[in-house]
Every structure is written in structure tokens, then in C-alpha cells.
Design an enzyme around this catalytic site. Structure first.
Site, PDB file in Angstrom:
ATOM      1  N   SER A  12       0.824  -1.218   0.000  1.00  0.00           N
ATOM      2  CA  SER A  12       0.000   0.000   0.000  1.00  0.00           C
ATOM      3  C   SER A  12       0.853   1.261   0.000  1.00  0.00           C
ATOM      4  CB  SER A  12      -0.954   0.002   1.206  1.00  0.00           C
ATOM      5  OG  SER A  12      -0.223  -0.022   2.414  1.00  0.00           O
ATOM      6  N   SER A 144      14.419  -7.205   6.180  1.00  0.00           N
ATOM      7  CA  SER A 144      14.821  -7.103   7.580  1.00  0.00           C
ATOM      8  C   SER A 144      15.126  -5.635   7.855  1.00  0.00           C
ATOM      9  CB  SER A 144      16.030  -8.019   7.810  1.00  0.00           C
ATOM     10  OG  SER A 144      16.535  -7.875   9.098  1.00  0.00           O
ATOM     11  N   TYR A 158      10.792  -3.874  18.258  1.00  0.00           N
ATOM     12  CA  TYR A 158      11.040  -3.966  16.811  1.00  0.00           C
ATOM     13  C   TYR A 158      12.359  -4.676  16.526  1.00  0.00           C
ATOM     14  CZ  TYR A 158      11.812  -2.290  11.990  1.00  0.00           C
ATOM     15  OH  TYR A 158      12.060  -2.200  10.631  1.00  0.00           O
ATOM     16  N   LYS A 162      13.172  -8.096  14.176  1.00  0.00           N
ATOM     17  CA  LYS A 162      14.050  -8.164  12.998  1.00  0.00           C
ATOM     18  C   LYS A 162      15.232  -9.111  13.229  1.00  0.00           C
ATOM     19  CE  LYS A 162      11.711  -5.454  10.198  1.00  0.00           C
ATOM     20  NZ  LYS A 162      11.040  -5.981   8.993  1.00  0.00           N
TER      21      LYS A 162
HETATM   22  N1  NAP Z   1      11.529   2.850   6.743  1.00  0.00           N
HETATM   23  C1  NAP Z   1      12.617   2.409   7.331  1.00  0.00           C
HETATM   24  O1  NAP Z   1      13.455   3.183   7.808  1.00  0.00           O
HETATM   25  C2  NAP Z   1      12.883   0.919   7.391  1.00  0.00           C
HETATM   26  C3  NAP Z   1      14.172   0.502   7.731  1.00  0.00           C
HETATM   27  C4  NAP Z   1      14.441  -0.857   7.796  1.00  0.00           C
HETATM   28  C5  NAP Z   1      13.454  -1.773   7.523  1.00  0.00           C
HETATM   29  N2  NAP Z   1      12.202  -1.348   7.203  1.00  0.00           N
HETATM   30  C6  NAP Z   1      11.192  -2.384   6.903  1.00  0.00           C
HETATM   31  O2  NAP Z   1      10.692  -2.186   5.612  1.00  0.00           O
HETATM   32  C7  NAP Z   1       9.395  -2.780   5.488  1.00  0.00           C
HETATM   33  C8  NAP Z   1       8.450  -1.789   4.826  1.00  0.00           C
HETATM   34  O3  NAP Z   1       8.301  -0.654   5.653  1.00  0.00           O
HETATM   35  P1  NAP Z   1       8.198   0.831   5.104  1.00  0.00           P
HETATM   36  O4  NAP Z   1       9.326   1.591   5.690  1.00  0.00           O
HETATM   37  O5  NAP Z   1       7.998   0.844   3.641  1.00  0.00           O
HETATM   38  O6  NAP Z   1       6.892   1.356   5.891  1.00  0.00           O
HETATM   39  P2  NAP Z   1       5.356   1.563   5.434  1.00  0.00           P
HETATM   40  O7  NAP Z   1       5.279   2.580   4.380  1.00  0.00           O
HETATM   41  O8  NAP Z   1       4.614   1.777   6.691  1.00  0.00           O
HETATM   42  O9  NAP Z   1       4.985   0.143   4.811  1.00  0.00           O
HETATM   43  C9  NAP Z   1       4.658  -0.952   5.624  1.00  0.00           C
HETATM   44  C10 NAP Z   1       3.677  -1.799   4.865  1.00  0.00           C
HETATM   45  O10 NAP Z   1       3.345  -2.946   5.680  1.00  0.00           O
HETATM   46  C11 NAP Z   1       1.936  -3.054   5.675  1.00  0.00           C
HETATM   47  N3  NAP Z   1       1.379  -3.812   6.785  1.00  0.00           N
HETATM   48  C12 NAP Z   1       1.412  -3.541   8.117  1.00  0.00           C
HETATM   49  N4  NAP Z   1       0.712  -4.470   8.790  1.00  0.00           N
HETATM   50  C13 NAP Z   1       0.240  -5.347   7.866  1.00  0.00           C
HETATM   51  C14 NAP Z   1      -0.544  -6.514   7.929  1.00  0.00           C
HETATM   52  N5  NAP Z   1      -1.022  -6.980   9.086  1.00  0.00           N
HETATM   53  N6  NAP Z   1      -0.834  -7.177   6.760  1.00  0.00           N
HETATM   54  C15 NAP Z   1      -0.379  -6.718   5.581  1.00  0.00           C
HETATM   55  N7  NAP Z   1       0.358  -5.596   5.466  1.00  0.00           N
HETATM   56  C16 NAP Z   1       0.658  -4.927   6.590  1.00  0.00           C
HETATM   57  C17 NAP Z   1       1.433  -1.626   5.665  1.00  0.00           C
HETATM   58  O11 NAP Z   1       0.069  -1.605   5.310  1.00  0.00           O
HETATM   59  P3  NAP Z   1      -1.016  -0.612   5.982  1.00  0.00           P
HETATM   60  O12 NAP Z   1      -0.932   0.624   5.157  1.00  0.00           O
HETATM   61  O13 NAP Z   1      -2.304  -1.327   5.821  1.00  0.00           O
HETATM   62  O14 NAP Z   1      -0.607  -0.411   7.405  1.00  0.00           O
HETATM   63  C18 NAP Z   1       2.360  -1.055   4.611  1.00  0.00           C
HETATM   64  O15 NAP Z   1       1.915  -1.376   3.317  1.00  0.00           O
HETATM   65  C19 NAP Z   1       8.989  -3.160   6.913  1.00  0.00           C
HETATM   66  O16 NAP Z   1       9.199  -4.542   7.099  1.00  0.00           O
HETATM   67  C20 NAP Z   1       9.962  -2.360   7.783  1.00  0.00           C
HETATM   68  O17 NAP Z   1      10.179  -2.978   9.031  1.00  0.00           O
HETATM   69  C21 NAP Z   1      11.895  -0.029   7.130  1.00  0.00           C
END
Ligand code: NAP
Length: 303
Positions: A12, A144, A158, A162
Site C-alpha cells: 500500500s 529485515s 522492533y 528483525k
Molecule cells: N523505513 C525504514 O526506515 C525501514 C528501515 C528498515 C526496515 N524497514 C522495513 O521495511 C518494510 C516496509 O516498511 P516501510 O518503511 O515501507 O513502511 P510503510 O510505508 O509503513 O509500509 C509498511 C507496509 O506494511 C503493511 N502492513 C502492516 N501491517 C500489515 C498486515 N497486518 N498485513 C499486511 N500488510 C501490513 C502496511 O500496510 P497498511 O498501510 O495497511 O498499514 C504497509 O503497506 C517493513 O518490514 C519495515 O520494518 C523499514
């Protein structure tokens, strides 16, 4: 490399959304899954489908909540019917962040974070592994974090989710290597996505008032983090994560690195741990006569 059929969770917003588009732009068929496609994510679903139509890109949006066995089962049925029973790439991207004082997180809070970040990936992998095993090929990409390798104080639960993803993914990589299936772990540094707007709030938040000096450090750390990721000149751009994923998808089976760090901010600390771990693991596997299970541990370093 032939065009791949790819399933991605959490498409999304954030990395998932950008990656879905990049993969489709490059000719791959993308099953962009998201929860609540007829509710809160309807605008995201429609925007993605409108974009795909305009770009003549092959994206299908499928309802999938990674915390629900039934939802995963329904999505699996729908997707495998569409693909005549095949699937090439699974990207476990869905995730939530919950930081702060650890004591603020009740057992239920711990469970809620593990339910998405850890058990969500287990549900998806267990649902699609029979298909990949039957094909004797495939790729599982696990999103991760550098927080799967280091502990920055106030990472809440968190970090633990991870670290667990790292352990489960590396174990899976060894077991699946002889079956022709690759596992690739992607470790992003800090990026500005919607993650910070959807922070998981622990049940016992008021405990922070009893943490004195630590509470002050938490406040200062949170502000610094927001300032860092909100800086328009931040060198970490979410597109870099999508680029790294595309590269993994388009790399020949059996030659992909086990870990890919995507980060220009942390000064290479994750790479040091990955290199050390890779050497230790190689020795360990050799001692147990399991060297053939060793995945290619070399890493792409993006700084
Ligand atoms: N941003 C960073 O700095 C960072 C760094 C390291 C790792 N990550 C990892 O990268 C991945 C993506 O995160 P992002 O940064 O792109 O954040 P984001 O924009 O919040 O994306 C997270 C996605 O996960 C979805 N999600 C949450 N709960 C869910 C569920 N129960 N079922 C299906 N989908 C679900 C969210 O959907 P909804 O819109 O419905 O909530 C959203 O589409 C995550 O695993 C995060 O831990 C992020």
C-alpha cells in the site's frame, strides 16, 4: 532472465509500493498485496491500478493481511489460480515499527509486533513453499533492517522482531539451497516512509514518566531520528531499496548474496557484522560437514 511472477506484501505504501511499481515497470508480473483493500487501503489500491493501467504494467492487487491464516490462504488460492499454480518470487515486506521504553510493551504488544514482522513472514513462506519446492526454483526476499543486526537503544520490540527475521531467514537459506530456492535478506538503514506515521503504540506508554534520564535520552533520540529521516538531503532514498530488490530478482538463481545492506548513513557497521558472521558461519558449517549448504554470503554494499 525471464520475466518473473512476484508476490509482495505490504504494497500500500513505502518500499512495498515503490518496489511493486519498479518490478512491473521492468516487465515482471506483480501481485501487489495489501490488507483492507476495500476499506482504508482502497485509495492506495486504486492509485496503484490507475498507475499500472497508464503504464501498461502488469500489477494485480490482492487482499492479504499477513496476521490472518484465512487471509493468506484466500490470497494464495486467488494468486495460484491466476498463475496456473506457479510463483517465482516472494517478497516479505509488510512490517510495523514500535519503539520506546521496552517495559511499556506488554506481552500483548510483543505478540502484536511479532505477529506482523515475524509470524507474517512465516505464514507467507509456509503457504508458498510447497509451490516453490515443486518447481525446484524460486526466491524469497525477506525485508529485515540494520536493526536486525545492531541494537540502537529504544528500539523497543522492533529490534527483536528483525533479529528473529534474520535467524529464521538464514536458517531457511541453508535448508532451501539444495532444493534450488534462494533466500535473500535485505537490510535497509533509516528511510523516510509511512512507517513513522503508523507507529505502534504500546499499552503501558505512561511508564515512560518513571524512566527519568532514560526518558530524556528517548525524547532526544526520537527527535534526532525524525530530523534525520525528514531532512530532504538525506542520502537514503526509498527507491534505493526497490533498486536493490530488483537487482536480486534479476540475478541468476544460486548466485544471489544472502544479505544486502541498503544504507548510506550508518558508516558500514552492519557490513562488519555481516562479514564476521559470514566467516563464522562458513567455519561452523564446515565443522558439521555442511559446507554445501553455505549460501553465497557476500554482500552488496551500497555506500
Ligand atoms: N523505513 C525504514 O526506515 C525501514 C528501515 C528498515 C526496515 N524497514 C522495513 O521495511 C518494510 C516496509 O516498511 P516501510 O518503511 O515501507 O513502511 P510503510 O510505508 O509503513 O509500509 C509498511 C507496509 O506494511 C503493511 N502492513 C502492516 N501491517 C500489515 C498486515 N497486518 N498485513 C499486511 N500488510 C501490513 C502496511 O500496510 P497498511 O498501510 O495497511 O498499514 C504497509 O503497506 C517493513 O518490514 C519495515 O520494518 C523499514
Amino acid at each position: 532472465m525471464s520475466k518473473q511472477k512476484v508476490l509482495i506484501t505490504g504494497a500500500s505504501t513505502g518500499f512495498g509500493n515503490i518496489t511493486a511499481k519498479l518490478l512491473a515497470e521492468n516487465g515482471h508480473t506483480v501481485y501487489a498485496t495489501m490488507r483492507d483493500v476495500n476499506g482504508k487501503n482502497k485509495p492506495h489500491k486504486e492509485a496503484l491500478l490507475d498507475w499500472a493501467k497508464a503504464e501498461q504494467a502488469n500489477i494485480k492487487v490482492v487482499e492479504l493481511d499477513v496476521t490472518s491464516d484465512q487471509s493468506v490462504e484466500n490470497a494464495k488460492e486467488q494468486i495460484l489460480t491466476d498463475t496456473n499454480g506457479s510463483m517465482d518470487v516472494i517478497i516479505n515486506n509488510a512490517g510495523i515499527y514500535g519503539g520506546g521504553i521496552q517495559e511499556a510493551f506488554t506481552v500483548n504488544d510483543h505478540k502484536a509486533l511479532f505477529e506482523v514482522n515475524v509470524f507474517g513472514t512465516v505464514r507467507i513462506n509456509n503457504a508458498f513453499l510447497p509451490t516453490l519446492r515443486k518447481q525446484k526454483s524460486g526466491l524469497i526476499i525477506q525485508i529485515s533492517s540494520i536493526l536486525g543486526r545492531v541494537i540502537i537503544p529504544f528500539g523497543g520490540v522492533y529490534d527483536a522482531t528483525k533479529w528473529t527475521v534474520e535467524a529464521l531467514s538464514e536458517n531457511l537459506a541453508y535448508e532451501l539451497k539444495p532444493l534450488g530456492i534462494d533466500v535473500a535478506i535485505v537490510q535497509p538503514g533509516p528511510f523516510l516512509t509511512d512507517l513513522v506515521n503508523k507507529l505502534y503504540q504500546p499499552e503501558n506508554l505512561s511508564i515512560v514518566n518513571e524512566y527519568g534520564k532514560s526518558a530524556e535520552y528517548l525524547k532526544q533520540f526520537s527527535q534526532n531520528f525524525i530530523n534525520t529521516v525528514s531532512d530532504p538531503n538525506i542520502p537514503n532514498k526509498p527507491e534505493q531499496v526497490a533498486d536493490a530488490i530488483l537487482k536480486l530478482v534479476e540475478t541468476q538463481n544460486g548466485t544471489r548474496p544472502l544479505r544486502t545492506v541498503v544504507d548510506k548513513l550508518m558508516g558500514g557497521v552492519t557490513e562488519i557484522i555481516n562479514d564476521t558472521s559470514s566467516n563464522v558461519q562458513a567455519g561452523l558449517l564446515q565443522n558439521f560437514g555442511l559446507s554445501e549448504l553455505n549460501s553465497n554470503n557476500s554482500e552488496i554494499i551500497n555506500n
